[in-house]
Scaffold this motif. Structure first.
Motif, PDB file in Angstrom:
ATOM      1  N   SER A   1      -4.226   0.835  -2.475  1.00 49.10           N
ATOM      2  CA  SER A   1      -3.561  -0.320  -2.789  1.00 49.10           C
ATOM      3  C   SER A   1      -2.721  -0.147  -4.023  1.00 49.10           C
ATOM      4  O   SER A   1      -2.910   0.499  -5.028  1.00 49.10           O
TER       5      SER A   1
ATOM      6  N   GLY B   1      -1.622  12.524   5.497  1.00 45.82           N
ATOM      7  CA  GLY B   1      -3.043  12.970   5.709  1.00 45.82           C
ATOM      8  C   GLY B   1      -3.915  12.308   4.934  1.00 45.82           C
ATOM      9  O   GLY B   1      -5.444  12.412   5.131  1.00 45.82           O
ATOM     10  N   LYS B   2      -3.537  11.411   4.264  1.00 46.25           N
ATOM     11  CA  LYS B   2      -4.364  10.305   3.593  1.00 46.25           C
ATOM     12  C   LYS B   2      -4.756   9.123   3.732  1.00 46.25           C
ATOM     13  O   LYS B   2      -4.049   8.728   4.912  1.00 46.25           O
ATOM     14  N   SER B   3      -5.581   8.336   3.195  1.00 45.90           N
ATOM     15  CA  SER B   3      -5.850   6.758   3.412  1.00 45.90           C
ATOM     16  C   SER B   3      -4.842   5.925   2.736  1.00 45.90           C
ATOM     17  O   SER B   3      -3.766   6.483   2.293  1.00 45.90           O
ATOM     18  N   LEU B   4      -5.111   4.706   2.765  1.00 48.68           N
ATOM     19  CA  LEU B   4      -4.265   3.759   2.269  1.00 48.68           C
ATOM     20  C   LEU B   4      -4.540   3.325   0.807  1.00 48.68           C
ATOM     21  O   LEU B   4      -5.897   2.886   0.751  1.00 48.68           O
TER      22      LEU B   4
ATOM     23  N   LYS C   1       2.701   3.796  12.500  1.00 51.00           N
ATOM     24  CA  LYS C   1       2.371   2.489  11.890  1.00 51.00           C
ATOM     25  C   LYS C   1       0.870   2.102  12.187  1.00 51.00           C
ATOM     26  O   LYS C   1       0.083   2.763  12.938  1.00 51.00           O
TER      27      LYS C   1
ATOM     28  N   ARG D   1       9.358   5.367   4.652  1.00 52.94           N
ATOM     29  CA  ARG D   1       8.792   6.840   4.431  1.00 52.94           C
ATOM     30  C   ARG D   1       9.958   7.103   3.405  1.00 52.94           C
ATOM     31  O   ARG D   1      11.071   7.328   3.823  1.00 52.94           O
TER      32      ARG D   1
ATOM     33  N   PHE E   1      -9.068   3.557  10.625  1.00 55.21           N
ATOM     34  CA  PHE E   1      -9.398   3.125   9.259  1.00 55.21           C
ATOM     35  C   PHE E   1     -10.244   1.817   9.251  1.00 55.21           C
ATOM     36  O   PHE E   1      -9.932   0.957  10.019  1.00 55.21           O
TER      37      PHE E   1
ATOM     38  N   PHE F   1       0.238  -5.104   9.199  1.00 52.85           N
ATOM     39  CA  PHE F   1       1.024  -4.167   8.613  1.00 52.85           C
ATOM     40  C   PHE F   1       2.325  -4.119   8.966  1.00 52.85           C
ATOM     41  O   PHE F   1       2.780  -4.339  10.214  1.00 52.85           O
TER      42      PHE F   1
ATOM     43  N   GLN G   1       0.844   5.473   1.125  1.00 50.60           N
ATOM     44  CA  GLN G   1      -0.018   6.325   1.889  1.00 50.60           C
ATOM     45  C   GLN G   1       0.834   7.757   1.799  1.00 50.60           C
ATOM     46  O   GLN G   1       1.910   7.709   2.106  1.00 50.60           O
TER      47      GLN G   1
ATOM     48  N   TYR H   1       1.017  -1.217   0.065  1.00 50.64           N
ATOM     49  CA  TYR H   1      -0.076   0.089  -0.111  1.00 50.64           C
ATOM     50  C   TYR H   1       0.763   1.172   0.066  1.00 50.64           C
ATOM     51  O   TYR H   1       1.877   1.191   0.663  1.00 50.64           O
TER      52      TYR H   1
ATOM     53  N   PHE I   1       3.720   0.856   2.711  1.00 51.72           N
ATOM     54  CA  PHE I   1       3.510  -0.267   3.498  1.00 51.72           C
ATOM     55  C   PHE I   1       3.367  -1.584   3.193  1.00 51.72           C
ATOM     56  O   PHE I   1       2.455  -1.744   1.887  1.00 51.72           O
TER      57      PHE I   1
ATOM     58  N   ALA J   1       5.956  -1.667   9.528  1.00 53.76           N
ATOM     59  CA  ALA J   1       5.888  -0.229  10.375  1.00 53.76           C
ATOM     60  C   ALA J   1       5.988   0.941   9.083  1.00 53.76           C
ATOM     61  O   ALA J   1       5.674   1.964   9.290  1.00 53.76           O
TER      62      ALA J   1
END
Lengths: 110, 114
Positions: free
Chosen positions: A45, A40-43, B42, A105, B91, A100, A37, A35, A88, A102
């Motif tokens: 795919s 400030g956003k979602s995950l 995480k 970045r 989430f 998940f 990210q 994933y 991730f 960690a």
């Protein structure tokens, strides 16, 4: 309990360079995900990998899975700034518990 | 395109109060999940749900937490007696575990406990 480890946690790359993110997991699994990210956003795919030796590619990203080694890699080719995000990996456990790592970045610098 | 919907997008609550976070999974999905993410750190697994019961829960998911699928469409996470450390992004995700199908995530609910 299923453990998922990713490395590196932080990755600073120059544009145009290649690099690989690693994801190890502790128990057998038949399903692994990558994933992305943005802050400030979602995950979002990127890939689903279901079998040993599976390889998937989308643009500058390529993911592979070695179920015997319990290892997946996400390879970045000729990085561009737009790839800057946190990546991730996630693994399905035996009880529908998707766990998940960690996160890595990634910062791509001009 | 089908999507997972979460409400509210942001909730502020006083310490000790109960909150309910709501999720509408994708309609033909059977597997549901809640995760927590503190300040971009995480993504922590809380609970998975299948066939109207909890499949697995993490050590975080103690008696303070509960989940429900009250009406066949909504999937809720209740946090009783919230604590400051419950402040996080929550989430919801759903999946049908089909071939080449990932779990889809909602946009999240930012919970702030004051």
């Amino acid at each position: 309990e299923l453990k998922v480890e990713q490395n590196p946690l932080f990755l600073s790359m120059q544009e145009g360079k290649n690099y690989t993110i690693y994801c190890n997991y502790s128990t057998t699994s038949d399903r692994l995900y990558w994933y992305r990210q943005d802050p400030g956003k979602s995950l979002e795919s990127l890939f689903v990998l279901l079998s040993n030796g599976a390889v998937k590619q989308e643009g500058r990203l390529m993911a592979s899975l070695d179920t015997k080694a319990r290892l997946s890699t996400l390879h970045i080719t000729a990085a561009v700034h737009d790839l800057s995000a946190t990546y991730f990996c996630a693994v399905d456990g035996n009880n529908n518990d998707m766990r998940f790592g960690a996160g890595t970045r990634l910062t791509v610098k001009p | 395109e089908p999507e997972v919907t979460q409400t509210p997008s942001h909730q502020v609550t006083q310490m000790g109060q109960e909150v309910i976070l709501r999720c509408v999974p994708i309609s033909n999905h059977l597997y549901f999940y809640w995760y927590r993410q503190i300040l971009g750190q995480k993504v922590e697994f809380l609970v998975s749900f299948y066939n109207n019961e909890i499949s697995e829960k993490s050590e975080i998911f103690d008696d303070q937490f509960s989940v429900e699928r009250p009406d066949g469409s909504n999937f809720t996470l209740k946090i009783r007696s919230t604590k400051l450390e419950d402040s996080a992004m929550y989430f919801c995700a759903s999946s049908d575990k089909g071939m080449n199908t990932e779990a889809f995530f909602g946009q999240g609910t930012r919970l702030t406990v004051v």
